[in-house]
Design an enzyme around this catalytic site. Sequence first.
Site, PDB file in Angstrom:
ATOM      1  N   CYS A 112       0.822  -1.219   0.000  1.00  0.00           N
ATOM      2  CA  CYS A 112       0.000   0.000   0.000  1.00  0.00           C
ATOM      3  C   CYS A 112       0.853   1.265   0.000  1.00  0.00           C
ATOM      4  O   CYS A 112       1.412   1.599  -1.042  1.00  0.00           O
ATOM      5  CB  CYS A 112      -1.019  -0.046   1.144  1.00  0.00           C
ATOM      6  SG  CYS A 112      -2.478   0.939   0.763  1.00  0.00           S
ATOM      7  N   HIS A 221      -3.807  -5.058   0.851  1.00  0.00           N
ATOM      8  CA  HIS A 221      -3.240  -5.441   2.149  1.00  0.00           C
ATOM      9  C   HIS A 221      -3.322  -6.940   2.378  1.00  0.00           C
ATOM     10  O   HIS A 221      -4.320  -7.445   2.916  1.00  0.00           O
ATOM     11  CB  HIS A 221      -3.969  -4.706   3.273  1.00  0.00           C
ATOM     12  CG  HIS A 221      -3.671  -3.256   3.323  1.00  0.00           C
ATOM     13  ND1 HIS A 221      -2.700  -2.718   4.136  1.00  0.00           N
ATOM     14  CD2 HIS A 221      -4.187  -2.228   2.610  1.00  0.00           C
ATOM     15  CE1 HIS A 221      -2.645  -1.416   3.949  1.00  0.00           C
ATOM     16  NE2 HIS A 221      -3.529  -1.091   3.019  1.00  0.00           N
ATOM     17  N   GLU A 223      -1.812  -8.532   4.564  1.00  0.00           N
ATOM     18  CA  GLU A 223      -1.729  -8.804   6.005  1.00  0.00           C
ATOM     19  C   GLU A 223      -3.096  -8.829   6.671  1.00  0.00           C
ATOM     20  O   GLU A 223      -3.235  -9.307   7.794  1.00  0.00           O
ATOM     21  CB  GLU A 223      -0.814  -7.790   6.695  1.00  0.00           C
ATOM     22  CG  GLU A 223      -1.400  -6.411   6.945  1.00  0.00           C
ATOM     23  CD  GLU A 223      -1.387  -5.501   5.718  1.00  0.00           C
ATOM     24  OE1 GLU A 223      -1.117  -5.981   4.601  1.00  0.00           O
ATOM     25  OE2 GLU A 223      -1.674  -4.300   5.890  1.00  0.00           O
TER      26      GLU A 223
HETATM   27  N1  LIG Z   1      -2.103   6.870   2.403  1.00  0.00           N
HETATM   28  C1  LIG Z   1      -1.938   6.208   1.121  1.00  0.00           C
HETATM   29  C2  LIG Z   1      -1.623   4.732   1.340  1.00  0.00           C
HETATM   30  C3  LIG Z   1      -2.831   4.021   1.887  1.00  0.00           C
HETATM   31  C4  LIG Z   1      -2.529   2.951   2.909  1.00  0.00           C
HETATM   32  O1  LIG Z   1      -1.398   2.528   3.128  1.00  0.00           O
HETATM   33  N2  LIG Z   1      -3.606   2.547   3.560  1.00  0.00           N
HETATM   34  C5  LIG Z   1      -3.533   1.720   4.714  1.00  0.00           C
HETATM   35  C6  LIG Z   1      -4.152   2.462   5.858  1.00  0.00           C
HETATM   36  C7  LIG Z   1      -4.081   1.656   7.142  1.00  0.00           C
HETATM   37  C8  LIG Z   1      -5.447   1.210   7.545  1.00  0.00           C
HETATM   38  O2  LIG Z   1      -6.367   2.037   7.454  1.00  0.00           O
HETATM   39  O3  LIG Z   1      -5.582   0.055   7.943  1.00  0.00           O
HETATM   40  C9  LIG Z   1      -3.181   6.366   0.249  1.00  0.00           C
HETATM   41  O4  LIG Z   1      -4.227   6.834   0.781  1.00  0.00           O
HETATM   42  O5  LIG Z   1      -3.117   5.998  -0.929  1.00  0.00           O
END
Ligand SMILES: N[C@@H](CCC(=O)NCCCC(=O)O)C(=O)O
Length: 257
Positions: A112, A221, A223
């Site tokens: 991400c 994600h 994970e």
């Molecule tokens: N901020 C960037 C990357 C988005 C990102 O890594 N989201 C994960 C957020 C964690 C979570 O909410 O669990 C974008 O907005 O593109």
Amino acid sequence: MKPLIGISCCVKAFGIFATPNHAASDSYVRVTLGPVGGIPVLLPAAGEALVPEILPRLDGLILTGSRSNVCPDFYEGPPHAEGTPEDIARDSTTLPLIRAAIAAGLPVLAICRGFQELNVALGGSLDQRIQDLPGRLDHSTPSDQKYGPIRTAKAHGVRLAPGSLLATIAGHCEVPVNSLHNQGIARLAPRLVAEGWAPDGTIEAVRVRDASGFAYGVQWHPEYDWETDAVSRGLLENFGRAAEAWAARRRLPQAAE
Ligand SMILES: N[C@@H](CCC(=O)NCCCC(=O)O)C(=O)O
């Protein structure tokens, strides 16, 4: 001995005095201890000076997701809209760390925000709100979505390049993924090969073309759903095997000078 897996931290203000902390989600610790099969080592956003000291001690690197965004200065982009979260300390650590890790051949899994950092570190750029672009989906999940299973649920399909690692793991070329991002790849870095696309064309998976080792990134994600999703689990396990092989080589007795 299990491989040591570096996990990138963000700088976040929390606690009663809202002082800066270096933090990473527990989900990255759990997948490292689980399907990756390694030992998590949290990497503080301490700047480029950390890189030469920590890199030789690691067997793999996970670039984590985060609600913060890569500062546009690193890809000559326009300033973010007012209130867009940033983390310059993290950018100043992860971008050189990624370049050094790729150059060394260290196994890298970028997730991400980490996927976006991989693209910027290697010379690419980002769109800052893809949902505002014509013909594009809204890939974000409302930050006020308190109900976890909705926030991390499958959101759209990803078409995979035939013969890619992910297509090989999946056994086919279309997989469902979660989606928690506003930003996305605009200009693909020259050394990256796109291997997965959302229905609106958003790049969702990349490989580092000339990497000597495992070097992949995904916009979703793994994970969050590896326990129920074989593709996410397979990606994490492949990364873990690459890190395990790196660790075995690192422990070989060095040839006498
Ligand atoms: N901020 C960037 C990357 C988005 C990102 O890594 N989201 C994960 C957020 C964690 C979570 O909410 O669990 C974008 O907005 O593109």
